[in-house]
Design an enzyme around this catalytic site. Structure first.
Site, PDB file in Angstrom:
ATOM      1  N   GLU A 123      -0.349  -0.793  -9.821  1.00 43.19           N
ATOM      2  CA  GLU A 123      -0.020  -2.046  -9.155  1.00 43.19           C
ATOM      3  C   GLU A 123       1.464  -2.364  -9.278  1.00 43.19           C
ATOM      4  O   GLU A 123       2.069  -2.919  -8.354  1.00 43.19           O
ATOM      5  CB  GLU A 123      -0.825  -3.212  -9.747  1.00 43.19           C
ATOM      6  CG  GLU A 123      -2.189  -3.382  -9.147  1.00 43.19           C
ATOM      7  CD  GLU A 123      -2.158  -3.479  -7.631  1.00 43.19           C
ATOM      8  OE1 GLU A 123      -2.894  -2.698  -6.999  1.00 43.19           O
ATOM      9  OE2 GLU A 123      -1.420  -4.298  -7.066  1.00 43.19           O
TER      10      GLU A 123
ATOM     11  N   GLU B  18       0.834  -1.211   0.000  1.00 38.64           N
ATOM     12  CA  GLU B  18       0.000   0.000   0.000  1.00 38.64           C
ATOM     13  C   GLU B  18       0.869   1.263   0.000  1.00 38.64           C
ATOM     14  O   GLU B  18       0.510   2.266  -0.603  1.00 38.64           O
ATOM     15  CB  GLU B  18      -0.961   0.001   1.191  1.00 38.64           C
ATOM     16  CG  GLU B  18      -1.941  -1.190   1.225  1.00 38.64           C
ATOM     17  CD  GLU B  18      -2.730  -1.411  -0.065  1.00 38.64           C
ATOM     18  OE1 GLU B  18      -2.901  -0.447  -0.842  1.00 38.64           O
ATOM     19  OE2 GLU B  18      -3.159  -2.560  -0.309  1.00 38.64           O
TER      20      GLU B  18
ATOM     21  N   HIS C  14       1.694   2.177  -3.500  1.00 37.60           N
ATOM     22  CA  HIS C  14       0.616   2.960  -4.125  1.00 37.60           C
ATOM     23  C   HIS C  14       0.676   4.413  -3.655  1.00 37.60           C
ATOM     24  O   HIS C  14       0.543   5.343  -4.437  1.00 37.60           O
ATOM     25  CB  HIS C  14      -0.751   2.391  -3.725  1.00 37.60           C
ATOM     26  CG  HIS C  14      -1.161   1.166  -4.470  1.00 37.60           C
ATOM     27  ND1 HIS C  14      -1.218   1.125  -5.848  1.00 37.60           N
ATOM     28  CD2 HIS C  14      -1.571  -0.057  -4.041  1.00 37.60           C
ATOM     29  CE1 HIS C  14      -1.648  -0.083  -6.219  1.00 37.60           C
ATOM     30  NE2 HIS C  14      -1.852  -0.816  -5.150  1.00 37.60           N
TER      31      HIS C  14
END
Ligand SMILES: [Zn+2]
Length: 506
Positions: free
Chosen positions: A298, A269, A272
């Site tokens: 991704e 995460e 991202h």
């Protein structure tokens, strides 16, 4: 004569869209992190209201005037190059909205909110039947919307794939996934037949959340996540939600008996989040700061999770820190034991807990099921059986209940059909970026010395700064010099697993 428009008119509209999107993003983050359980209907009402406002902006008079005006090449050429690209993105995105009757669009958004709550309730009761009627409705509505979204796509499912990556088709994916399946099959067979299977029992020793956090938080900061422009919260199904480049929020779940889940989950995460935090400020309040092609997004979370988070040199540097913070927990585990155990591959039922070798198979299963739903009209009541059958065939494991089977992902509750392939493509892109990066940087030495900055800078320069202003194939081509080639991924995995399992695949 119609009024002359300028780039300012375009930006004014894009900013209004962006502000409403930011508002909705904040609400949906709140829904999945801290919203009281009983406020679901009120939240659905609020979201419906904002969606209505968003629609008004997106399909209203001003938007139509911009479309009409700048569709003419002579007018479009008066825009700067950046603004021309923004206009093209705007006119692409609008097709998912402008052709849909406003009432249907709002009903669809409302259904998604209700379906997500039903999905959460179904998970709690471990009962697919609670979610099934919502899934049925979502699929039904999506099928009605597809012809409205369709331009030159060959199959209904191609239309859905195109939402997440323009130009992606079942034809392309079938070919890429076949190559992956073949390469993986040979390697897995060799590992099973002749490999030294490492022991990873120590990964399930008890480590309280507080200790896990003490290691993870500073580590993702060193990897490049900025906590002054982001935050971390607990949730059921981890995600990153960015409002803008100064507000990227990451989430995770924790297990006392599985610290690897939170470590790799948060590396992911944070990847991202780092992407979101590093988009060039010139794209503020534009769609290039949002909706970045999911496969490339991704690839950046997976770069943290797999390329770095499964690298031997990285753990050579990090393991003493982890050992230190965890107290006695890992005191008897040598670095070699740790890394081999960390890399152990075995089929799992849960996609998000899968290792990099088996992960693409989880995606291929979902891809084939979605393709069957939208291209072959598979009935929703057949889904659980098909799910079990594919898991048995591809991974050799069969879920005994719905939570570890068909209820594990939130994506279908959000009608994000066509999204899953991005995850697999992300793996392949990440490995190709690594290959290109390694021509300029000695990645292993940098990781081993704990100097992560050059890896951060490379990604900022070659990928993050552009946000969504380039297509996935463009960014891949400019950053690596060639189109997608799954062999980089297969080679990297082969090398890593041959070493850990002490085998040689010809
Ligand atoms: Zn992700």
């Amino acid at each position: 004569m119609a009024k002359q428009l300028t780039g300012d008119d375009l930006h004014e509209l894009l900013k209004e869209q962006a502000l409403l999107e930011e508002n909705m993003a904040l609400l949906s983050w709140d829904q999945l992190t801290g919203m009281p359980v009983k406020s679901g209907e009120f939240r659905a009402e609020l979201m419906a209201y904002l969606t209505k406002r968003y629609l008004k902006v997106t399909t209203g008079k001003k938007a139509k005037a911009l479309l009409d005006y700048y569709q003419l090449p002579n007018n479009q050429s008066t825009l700067s190059i950046d603004d021309q690209a923004l206009f093209q993105r705007f006119s692409h995105d609008i097709k998912y909205v402008i052709n849909v009757p406003a009432d249907d669009y709002i009903a669809f958004e409302r259904l998604k909110i209700m379906a997500q709550d039903a999905w959460a309730a179904a998970r709690e009761k471990n009962d697919y039947a609670i979610f099934k009627p919502y899934l049925e409705k979502l699929i039904h509505m999506t099928k009605q919307l597809i012809p409205l979204w369709q331009t030159d796509e060959q199959t209904p499912y191609d239309v859905l794939l195109g939402q997440y990556e323009q130009g992606l088709t079942t034809k392309k994916l079938d070919s890429i996934f076949n190559q992956v399946k073949q390469g993986l099959g040979a390697l897995q067979q060799e590992l099973q037949l002749n490999g030294e299977t490492p022991d990873n029992q120590f990964l399930h020793r008890s480590v309280p959340k507080g200790l896990q956090l003490r290691y993870i938080q500073p580590t993702i900061q060193r990897l490049g996540f900025d906590f002054e422009r982001g935050r971390l919260d607990d949730t059921v199904h981890p995600f990153m939600q960015d409002m803008n480049r100064n507000d990227a929020r990451i989430t995770t779940r924790w297990s006392d008996r599985d610290f690897k889940m939170a470590v790799l989950g948060l590396f992911h995460e944070a990847g991202h989040g780092m992407f979101a935090q590093n988009v060039d400020s010139k794209w503020d309040y534009t769609p290039f700061n949002k909706g970045i092609a999911m496969s490339i997004h991704e690839s950046q979370s997976l770069f943290n999770e797999v390329i770095i988070g499964q690298d031997e040199a990285f753990w050579y540097h990090e393991y003493p820190k982890l050992q230190d913070i965890f107290g006695d927990v890992l005191a008897d585990i040598s670095f070699e034991q740790f890394y081999d155990g960390w890399m152990k591959t075995e089929p799992t039922l849960i996609r998000t807990e899968a290792d990099p070798l088996t992960y693409p198979l989880h995606i291929i299963i979902r891809y084939e099921i979605e393709k069957a739903i939208f291209n072959d009209d598979l009935d929703v009541s057949e889904l659980p059986a098909l799910w079990r059958e594919k898991y048995r065939t591809y991974l050799g494991v069969v879920p005994e209940d719905d939570v570890t089977g068909i209820l594990q992902d939130i994506h279908w509750a959000d009608a994000s059909f066509g999204y899953f392939p991005s995850y697999a493509l992300g793996h392949l892109y990440a490995a190709q970026f690594r290959y290109a990066m390694n021509k300029e940087l000695d990645i292993s030495s940098l990781l081993q010395s704990g100097d992560y900055q050059p890896l951060i800078d490379w990604r900022r320069n070659h990928i993050w700064q552009y946000g969504a202003s380039k297509s996935p194939s463009d960014i891949l081509l400019t950053a690596t010099g060639e189109p997608l080639n799954p062999n980089y991924w297969l080679d990297l995995q082969r090398k890593r697993y041959e070493k850990v399992y002490q085998v040689k695949v010809d």
